[in-house]
Scaffold this motif. Sequence first.
Motif, PDB file in Angstrom:
ATOM      1  N   ASP A   9      -4.578   8.896   3.896  1.00  0.00           N
ATOM      2  CA  ASP A   9      -4.654   9.230   5.291  1.00  0.00           C
ATOM      3  C   ASP A   9      -5.151  10.543   5.752  1.00  0.00           C
ATOM      4  O   ASP A   9      -4.365  11.565   5.779  1.00  0.00           O
ATOM      5  CB  ASP A   9      -3.414   9.047   5.791  1.00  0.00           C
ATOM      6  CG  ASP A   9      -3.015   7.565   5.939  1.00  0.00           C
ATOM      7  OD1 ASP A   9      -3.731   6.711   5.551  1.00  0.00           O
ATOM      8  OD2 ASP A   9      -1.796   7.142   6.344  1.00  0.00           O
TER       9      ASP A   9
ATOM     10  N   ALA B 154       0.126   5.382   1.521  1.00  0.00           N
ATOM     11  CA  ALA B 154      -0.732   5.892   2.291  1.00  0.00           C
ATOM     12  C   ALA B 154      -0.263   7.406   2.600  1.00  0.00           C
ATOM     13  O   ALA B 154       0.054   7.747   3.486  1.00  0.00           O
ATOM     14  CB  ALA B 154      -0.842   5.067   3.585  1.00  0.00           C
ATOM     15  N   PRO B 155      -0.543   8.184   1.597  1.00  0.00           N
ATOM     16  CA  PRO B 155      -0.343   9.734   1.701  1.00  0.00           C
ATOM     17  C   PRO B 155      -1.226  10.251   2.717  1.00  0.00           C
ATOM     18  O   PRO B 155      -2.434   9.995   2.478  1.00  0.00           O
ATOM     19  CB  PRO B 155      -0.169  10.196   0.290  1.00  0.00           C
ATOM     20  CG  PRO B 155      -1.190   9.150  -0.605  1.00  0.00           C
ATOM     21  CD  PRO B 155      -0.743   8.048   0.223  1.00  0.00           C
ATOM     22  N   SER B 156      -0.803  11.384   3.006  1.00  0.00           N
ATOM     23  CA  SER B 156      -1.668  12.277   3.689  1.00  0.00           C
ATOM     24  C   SER B 156      -1.852  13.468   2.863  1.00  0.00           C
ATOM     25  O   SER B 156      -1.024  13.843   2.287  1.00  0.00           O
ATOM     26  CB  SER B 156      -1.033  13.025   5.001  1.00  0.00           C
ATOM     27  OG  SER B 156      -0.744  11.762   6.009  1.00  0.00           O
TER      28      SER B 156
ATOM     29  N   ARG C 261       7.594   2.303   3.375  1.00  0.00           N
ATOM     30  CA  ARG C 261       7.474   3.683   3.585  1.00  0.00           C
ATOM     31  C   ARG C 261       8.838   4.367   3.792  1.00  0.00           C
ATOM     32  O   ARG C 261       9.754   3.611   4.037  1.00  0.00           O
ATOM     33  CB  ARG C 261       6.336   3.813   4.331  1.00  0.00           C
ATOM     34  CG  ARG C 261       6.688   3.284   5.845  1.00  0.00           C
ATOM     35  CD  ARG C 261       5.654   3.422   6.963  1.00  0.00           C
ATOM     36  NE  ARG C 261       5.985   2.826   8.117  1.00  0.00           N
ATOM     37  CZ  ARG C 261       5.160   2.664   9.119  1.00  0.00           C
ATOM     38  NH1 ARG C 261       3.864   3.113   9.091  1.00  0.00           N
ATOM     39  NH2 ARG C 261       5.364   2.093  10.244  1.00  0.00           N
TER      40      ARG C 261
ATOM     41  N   THR D 137      -3.241   3.804  11.504  1.00  0.00           N
ATOM     42  CA  THR D 137      -2.471   3.195  10.832  1.00  0.00           C
ATOM     43  C   THR D 137      -2.418   1.558  11.171  1.00  0.00           C
ATOM     44  O   THR D 137      -2.350   0.616  10.116  1.00  0.00           O
ATOM     45  CB  THR D 137      -1.130   3.730  10.548  1.00  0.00           C
ATOM     46  OG1 THR D 137      -1.327   5.101  10.371  1.00  0.00           O
ATOM     47  CG2 THR D 137      -0.029   3.126   9.650  1.00  0.00           C
TER      48      THR D 137
ATOM     49  N   LEU E 145       9.340   7.284   9.154  1.00  0.00           N
ATOM     50  CA  LEU E 145       8.327   6.714   9.845  1.00  0.00           C
ATOM     51  C   LEU E 145       8.948   5.568  10.715  1.00  0.00           C
ATOM     52  O   LEU E 145       7.924   4.808  11.450  1.00  0.00           O
ATOM     53  CB  LEU E 145       7.298   6.315   9.225  1.00  0.00           C
ATOM     54  CG  LEU E 145       6.722   7.398   8.425  1.00  0.00           C
ATOM     55  CD1 LEU E 145       5.697   7.177   6.955  1.00  0.00           C
ATOM     56  CD2 LEU E 145       5.547   8.237   9.313  1.00  0.00           C
TER      57      LEU E 145
ATOM     58  N   ARG F 223       0.855  -1.261  -0.001  1.00  0.00           N
ATOM     59  CA  ARG F 223      -0.039   0.067   0.063  1.00  0.00           C
ATOM     60  C   ARG F 223       0.927   1.402   0.043  1.00  0.00           C
ATOM     61  O   ARG F 223       1.858   1.038   0.435  1.00  0.00           O
ATOM     62  CB  ARG F 223      -0.851   0.061   1.150  1.00  0.00           C
ATOM     63  CG  ARG F 223      -0.286  -0.136   2.797  1.00  0.00           C
ATOM     64  CD  ARG F 223       0.519   1.000   3.074  1.00  0.00           C
ATOM     65  NE  ARG F 223       0.531   1.033   4.511  1.00  0.00           N
ATOM     66  CZ  ARG F 223       1.370   2.084   4.934  1.00  0.00           C
ATOM     67  NH1 ARG F 223       2.186   2.904   4.372  1.00  0.00           N
ATOM     68  NH2 ARG F 223       1.329   2.233   6.255  1.00  0.00           N
TER      69      ARG F 223
ATOM     70  N   TYR G 256      -2.753   8.990  14.376  1.00  0.00           N
ATOM     71  CA  TYR G 256      -2.138   8.512  13.282  1.00  0.00           C
ATOM     72  C   TYR G 256      -1.870   6.851  13.669  1.00  0.00           C
ATOM     73  O   TYR G 256      -1.950   6.043  13.092  1.00  0.00           O
ATOM     74  CB  TYR G 256      -1.130   9.132  12.652  1.00  0.00           C
ATOM     75  CG  TYR G 256       0.112   8.454  11.942  1.00  0.00           C
ATOM     76  CD1 TYR G 256      -0.211   8.037  10.812  1.00  0.00           C
ATOM     77  CD2 TYR G 256       1.223   7.839  12.470  1.00  0.00           C
ATOM     78  CE1 TYR G 256       0.909   7.312  10.181  1.00  0.00           C
ATOM     79  CE2 TYR G 256       2.035   7.410  11.895  1.00  0.00           C
ATOM     80  CZ  TYR G 256       1.924   6.791  10.765  1.00  0.00           C
ATOM     81  OH  TYR G 256       3.156   5.980   9.970  1.00  0.00           O
TER      82      TYR G 256
HETATM   83  N1  GLU Z   1       0.342   9.245   6.040  1.00  0.00           N
HETATM   84  C1  GLU Z   1       1.675   9.014   6.272  1.00  0.00           C
HETATM   85  C2  GLU Z   1       2.287  10.290   5.477  1.00  0.00           C
HETATM   86  O1  GLU Z   1       2.035  10.757   4.582  1.00  0.00           O
HETATM   87  C3  GLU Z   1       2.221   8.008   5.838  1.00  0.00           C
HETATM   88  C4  GLU Z   1       1.558   6.689   6.530  1.00  0.00           C
HETATM   89  C5  GLU Z   1       2.159   5.494   6.490  1.00  0.00           C
HETATM   90  O2  GLU Z   1       3.028   5.188   5.564  1.00  0.00           O
HETATM   91  O3  GLU Z   1       2.278   4.624   7.246  1.00  0.00           O
HETATM   92  O4  GLU Z   1       3.295  10.419   6.269  1.00  0.00           O
END
Ligand code: GLU
Length: 289
Positions: free
Chosen positions: A43, A9-11, A187, A173, A191, A7, A169
């Motif tokens: 996200d 998962a951008p904010s 990612r 997540t 993170l 996946r 978050y």
């Molecule tokens: N939504 C988060 C972001 O854009 C990343 C989330 C993830 O990959 O766990 O920084």
Amino acid sequence: MSTPSGRFAPSPTGPLHLGSLLAATASFLDARSQNIPWTLRIDDIDTPRNVPGAADDIIRTLVAHGLHWDGTIVWQSQRLAHYEAAVHTLIHTGRTFYCRCSRRQLRGITVYPGTCRQRRHPAPETALRVEVNDAEFEFIDRIQKRQQNRLFETVGDFIVKRRDGLIAYQLATAVDDGSDEISQVVRGSDLLDNTPRQLFLMELLDLEPPDYAHIPTLVSANGQKLSKQYHAAPVEVAHARKNLYKILCLLGQNPPVESEFSSCEALLNWGIHNWSMDAIPAVKNLPAP
Ligand code: GLU
């Protein structure tokens, strides 16, 4: 039951910059090379940080680079009931408490000192924290290798539902990665520190954790992470093919000369067939080109 997948998962806090496109491309190539679906999750539950139009912009940028996802887009904002159910489950474990500490009280403190641990009853204007223990979390990151962390020493009891009522978050997540049967999280290394908290929550919620790969974060000449916060330049879709070529090089994939590729698809196909996680530099940061 869904299929194990990867996946991105951008904010939606701004347009994609080269660092976030690097994460998108790496997770795409990793999923495609394993022949598993690649999903797109937006996200968007931290509503004060959402920027109008950013999600559409991100989606357009991915498409322009040939990064096509499987199935429908998952919007975290449409899953609030799901997260509330997880909050409920956590409360039932008896490991949560209601924290009244203000941001000012906690300024400069990295490990929550347990001040409100005795507050077990809901009260207005409080955040819900989960109590951590001194167990050591160990996991093998596919790029950064062996990671060890005691939450007790690094962050302490952490917030799962914020004082403003928003789901944190970490919880959203953990719930999504655990219950969507995400098998591969690829990612940015920025993170990495969050992973033990997410693993801890998955354990409490009885969810299956994915494998993790934290790719290097791109940093500017003065060592600052390329991020929307620091107004990193958005990637230009007009240069999509060039961007992808640059990304394959940054990921250590060693593609043949650029002139051999006439399209994004050709680059991505090469990337899928030659994908090597081991070739990605095992460092936290890389200078942005
Ligand atoms: N939504 C988060 C972001 O854009 C990343 C989330 C993830 O990959 O766990 O920084």
